[in-house]
Design a protein around this motif. Structure first.
Motif, short mmCIF file in Angstrom:
data_model
loop_
_atom_site.label_atom_id
_atom_site.label_comp_id
_atom_site.label_asym_id
_atom_site.label_seq_id
_atom_site.Cartn_x
_atom_site.Cartn_y
_atom_site.Cartn_z
N THR A 92 0.87 -1.19 0.00
CA THR A 92 0.00 0.00 0.00
C THR A 92 0.90 1.23 0.00
N GLU A 93 0.30 2.41 0.14
CA GLU A 93 1.09 3.64 0.17
C GLU A 93 2.03 3.68 1.37
N SER A 94 1.61 3.09 2.48
CA SER A 94 2.41 3.19 3.71
C SER A 94 2.86 1.85 4.26
N GLY A 95 2.68 0.76 3.51
CA GLY A 95 3.09 -0.53 4.03
C GLY A 95 2.69 -1.67 3.12
N PHE A 96 2.18 -2.74 3.72
CA PHE A 96 1.78 -3.90 2.94
C PHE A 96 0.64 -4.62 3.67
N TYR A 97 0.00 -5.59 2.98
CA TYR A 97 -1.07 -6.34 3.62
C TYR A 97 -0.98 -7.81 3.22
N VAL A 98 -1.59 -8.65 4.07
CA VAL A 98 -1.75 -10.08 3.79
C VAL A 98 -3.25 -10.36 3.87
N ALA A 99 -3.85 -10.81 2.75
CA ALA A 99 -5.30 -11.02 2.69
C ALA A 99 -5.59 -12.44 2.21
N ASP A 100 -6.79 -12.95 2.57
CA ASP A 100 -7.19 -14.28 2.10
C ASP A 100 -8.68 -14.26 1.75
N ASP A 101 -9.15 -15.36 1.19
CA ASP A 101 -10.57 -15.46 0.84
C ASP A 101 -11.29 -16.45 1.75
N GLY A 102 -10.81 -16.56 2.98
CA GLY A 102 -11.41 -17.45 3.96
C GLY A 102 -12.68 -16.87 4.56
N PRO A 103 -13.08 -17.37 5.75
CA PRO A 103 -14.35 -16.93 6.36
C PRO A 103 -14.27 -15.54 6.96
N GLY A 104 -13.07 -14.96 7.10
CA GLY A 104 -12.96 -13.63 7.68
C GLY A 104 -13.01 -13.65 9.19
N ILE A 105 -12.94 -12.46 9.76
CA ILE A 105 -12.94 -12.31 11.23
C ILE A 105 -14.07 -11.37 11.62
N PRO A 106 -14.98 -11.78 12.48
CA PRO A 106 -16.08 -10.91 12.89
C PRO A 106 -15.56 -9.61 13.51
N GLU B 270 5.00 -3.81 16.24
CA GLU B 270 5.17 -2.61 17.07
C GLU B 270 6.62 -2.36 17.43
N ALA B 271 7.42 -3.44 17.54
CA ALA B 271 8.85 -3.26 17.81
C ALA B 271 9.55 -2.58 16.64
N HIS B 272 8.99 -2.71 15.42
CA HIS B 272 9.50 -1.99 14.25
C HIS B 272 8.97 -0.56 14.18
N ASP B 273 8.14 -0.16 15.15
CA ASP B 273 7.45 1.13 15.12
C ASP B 273 6.44 1.19 13.98
N TRP B 274 5.89 0.03 13.61
CA TRP B 274 4.80 -0.05 12.65
C TRP B 274 3.48 -0.20 13.40
N ALA B 275 2.39 -0.31 12.63
CA ALA B 275 1.07 -0.56 13.23
C ALA B 275 0.37 -1.63 12.40
N ILE B 276 -0.51 -2.40 13.04
CA ILE B 276 -1.23 -3.46 12.33
C ILE B 276 -2.72 -3.35 12.62
N SER B 277 -3.54 -3.61 11.61
CA SER B 277 -5.00 -3.60 11.76
C SER B 277 -5.57 -4.73 10.92
N VAL B 278 -6.81 -5.11 11.21
CA VAL B 278 -7.45 -6.20 10.48
C VAL B 278 -8.81 -5.72 9.99
N ASP B 279 -9.17 -6.13 8.77
CA ASP B 279 -10.43 -5.72 8.16
C ASP B 279 -10.87 -6.84 7.20
N ASP B 280 -11.97 -6.60 6.49
CA ASP B 280 -12.42 -7.55 5.48
C ASP B 280 -11.56 -7.41 4.23
N VAL C 175 5.64 1.60 7.33
CA VAL C 175 6.83 0.90 6.85
C VAL C 175 7.69 1.84 6.01
N GLU C 176 9.02 1.69 6.14
CA GLU C 176 9.95 2.49 5.34
C GLU C 176 10.31 1.72 4.07
N PHE C 177 9.99 2.29 2.91
CA PHE C 177 10.33 1.69 1.63
C PHE C 177 11.71 2.17 1.18
N ILE C 178 12.52 1.24 0.71
CA ILE C 178 13.83 1.59 0.16
C ILE C 178 13.74 1.72 -1.36
#
Length: 632
Positions: free
Chosen positions: A559-573, A604-614, A627-630
């Motif tokens: 993404t503009e500020s990092g990356f994501y890992v997504a799947d097509d499973g049942p998701g998280i309520p 968080e030890a990398h000074d990043w942040a994580i969130s979860v969505d659909d 995330v810092e991009f090189i």
């Protein structure tokens, strides 16, 4: 007399509350025990009353001990919680440790040794009080404590104390790298000499001490003294810890003293010696020696503030002959010295014989200068002649006294930090030893059980053996994940350029993926700790496979500020999206509940942040930002 330790005991069996109260009543420490049989009612009691510790049973209706622990941590995260477990219930003990319980005690231990309960409660309460005191100490320090790496810019990993009042920048700005001590804070004219001085001093030992100029956020120039120590070498990079204090007033005093006549040269030498003093007694002796070479007087002495009174610690040789044994000053006696110290104001007495509050009516002292040295000490300079000290003399002594007070303050801070450093070292050693012991003591019976299970499998064929084998495997996983979280989850090592596509491919090959597929849509290069980032991907991949279908599809993209890992499973309520990162939380009966907790700690030890969505396909999408991009 100390107030009793207040304990809230939760157990659905009222008779056990009487047993606990009886055990604690036999101990020397006073305890007040309130027993609740309903965990829900217990939560309300915690909200209504103040307690020092929560003691809870594990097996209870409505809410077990670990569920009660989680509820308490959300409301009162600092409250010590001790879990009582059934005899031999090591699985519950492991889960309790992972969930953050302060301590756990098998009930069988109480039967064998009732004193165990009181000792464990007392230790838990004292540790928590100690932790709060240290946090308060660090935040109220007059200077800055830090941990930094020997990079070109001296990148800072931790900053505590009163940072913003010293340099005008918040501590977060230094840790985040928005400003750096080496490139932005140290005065440009001092940067090269400071780095050379650190290198030179470290060649002869692991510590260094130096004084230099800094520039504040407003462009003001200040003088600081830095005491540092090399504590580790990671990947060839030296790691320092230390503290920095503002000595601008001390430097200003030195500048003003330099403007006086040559008679003050002795005081300047004394000031330099004071910077080397490490105890108040040594500083007092240095002050007296300096006074004898700089002023004309008959006697001088220093009293240190100790236990609510002023104790004599240093006196000139002539003073010992003239006065003999100096007195101790206390608030119970009306004396000029104690009044001046309490008020914090210098007093010039021209005629001691005419003063009604003199401590000794027969004193040979005709006139006196009484100079408080902050909250630390008191300086008395006396002469047998009346009116021996002019106003200029008083100003000269007061100017120098300010320097001495700064020195006493520096020594006081140094001693407090040294004591805290020793305590932290002991605590760290105890934690490391505890982790090793827990790992060893739990693994041994598991190994024995595994060996016996193999023998049993040779002698009989039972479906129960497979169940036992799965249980032992789960215990191994719990131990491994708990140790990873405790020892590594909150740390990252040296960062480097990491190609996302290469790392994703590597991690996919180490995870049991069944018929799942991976699609990495990024050729970006980011800065990260490669080993720790691998743990993030492996845990996220494993989470998708374990909670989705066997043929789940997983996508990794930037993404503009990092990356994501997504799947097509049942998701998280939505209601579960905050809880999934809690240690020990799992929706699978055979899950350890550590995987996503480890992910969050590393992020968080990398000074990043994580969130979860659909995700776009209705599954789960874990997005990591900051995330810092090189190279994209």
């Amino acid at each position: 007399m100390f107030r009793p330790i207040r304990v809230l005991h939760v157990d659905d069996r009222p008779e056990y509350g009487e047993v606990v109260t009886a055990y604690l009543s036999e101990h020397d420490e006073p305890f007040t025990v309130v027993t609740e049989t309903d965990p829900v009612v217990a939560l309300q009691t915690l909200a209504d009353e103040e307690f020092d510790c929560l003691l809870t049973d594990y097996e209870m209706p409505k809410m077990d001990g670990l569920e009660l622990l989680a509820a308490v941590q959300r409301r009162q995260p600092d409250l010590p919680v001790i879990l009582l477990t059934a005899q031999g219930n090591e699985s519950v003990a492991s889960e309790a440790i992972a969930a953050g319980v302060t301590d756990y005690i098998p009930k069988s231990d109480l039967t064998d040794s009732p004193a165990v309960l009181a000792n464990r409660i007392t230790n838990a309460v004292e540790r928590q009080a100690y932790s709060r005191q240290f946090e308060t100490l660090v935040e109220t320090l007059p200077g800055v404590v830090y941990r930094t790496r020997e990079t070109p810019e001296w990148d800072t990993d931790f900053v505590g104390g009163n940072c913003e009042s010293l340099i005008g920048y918040p501590a977060d700005a230094l840790v985040a790298g928005e400003v750096t001590w080496g490139a932005d804070i140290i005065h440009p004219d001092d940067r090269a000499s400071v780095r050379d001085a650190v290198d030179t001093q470290l060649e002869s030992g692991d510590t260094f001490e130096l004084t230099y100029r800094v520039l504040t956020a407003d462009g003001d120039e200040k003088w600081v003294t830095e005491h540092g120590q090399r504590v580790a070498i990671e990947d060839g990079e030296r790691i320092f810890e230390g503290f920095i204090t503002d000595v601008t007033a001390l430097k200003e005093s030195e500048r003003q003293l330099a403007q006086y006549s040559d008679t003050l040269e002795g005081l300047q030498r004394t000031t330099q010696r004071l910077l080397e003093a490490t105890t108040p007694e040594a500083a007092a002796e240095i002050v007296i020696d300096g006074l004898e070479s700089a002023f004309e007087f008959d006697t001088a002495g220093i009293w240190l503030a100790t236990d609510g009174q002023l104790e004599p610690v240093a006196q000139t040789e002539r003073g010992q002959t003239l006065i003999g044994e100096p007195p101790t000053y206390s608030p119970d006696e009306h004396s000029l010295s104690w009044t001046a110290f309490q008020e914090g104001t210098t007093r010039r007495i021209d005629s001691m014989a005419d003063h009604p509050d003199r401590a000794n009516p027969e004193t040979p002292i005709g006139s006196e200068l009484i100079v408080p040295l902050g909250e630390y000490a008191l300086l008395n300079i006396g002469s047998t002649e009346p009116a021996a000290f002019s106003e200029a003399d008083a100003e000269r002594v007061q100017l120098w006294a300010d320097t001495v007070t700064e020195a006493f303050g520096r020594i006081d801070q140094l001693q407090r930090l040294k004591t805290r450093e020793e305590e932290l070292t002991r605590e760290r050693d105890r934690l490391d030893q505890f982790a090793s012991v827990v790992s060893h003591d739990i693994r041994n019976p598991i190994n024995v059980a595994s060996g016996r299970l193999k023998l049993a499998a040779e002698e009989c064929d039972s479906e129960q053996l497979e169940i036992i084998d799965r249980a032992l495997t789960r215990m191994e996983e719990l131990i491994d994940d708990a140790l990873v979280l405790a020892r590594q989850g909150q740390t990252v090592g040296e960062t480097e350029a990491v190609a996302l596509a290469d790392l994703v491919s590597q991690c996919w090959g180490t995870v049991a993926t069944a018929d799942a597929t991976i699609d990495c849509r990024s050729d970006a290069v980011i800065r990260a700790d490669r080993s720790r980032l691998a743990d993030v991907f492996e845990n996220l991949f494993r989470n998708s496979v374990e909670h989705g279908n066997s043929d789940v599809s997983i996508t990794v993209a930037t993404t503009e500020s990092g990356f994501y890992v997504a799947d097509d499973g049942p998701g998280i309520p939505p209601d579960d999206r905050e809880r999934i990162f809690e240690t020990g939380y799992s929706t699978e009966t055979d899950g350890t509940g550590f995987g996503l907790a480890i992910v969050r700690e590393i992020v968080e030890a990398h000074d990043w942040a994580i969130s979860v969505d659909d995700s776009a396909d209705g599954g789960a999408r874990f997005e990591i930002t900051g995330v810092e991009f090189i190279d994209r």
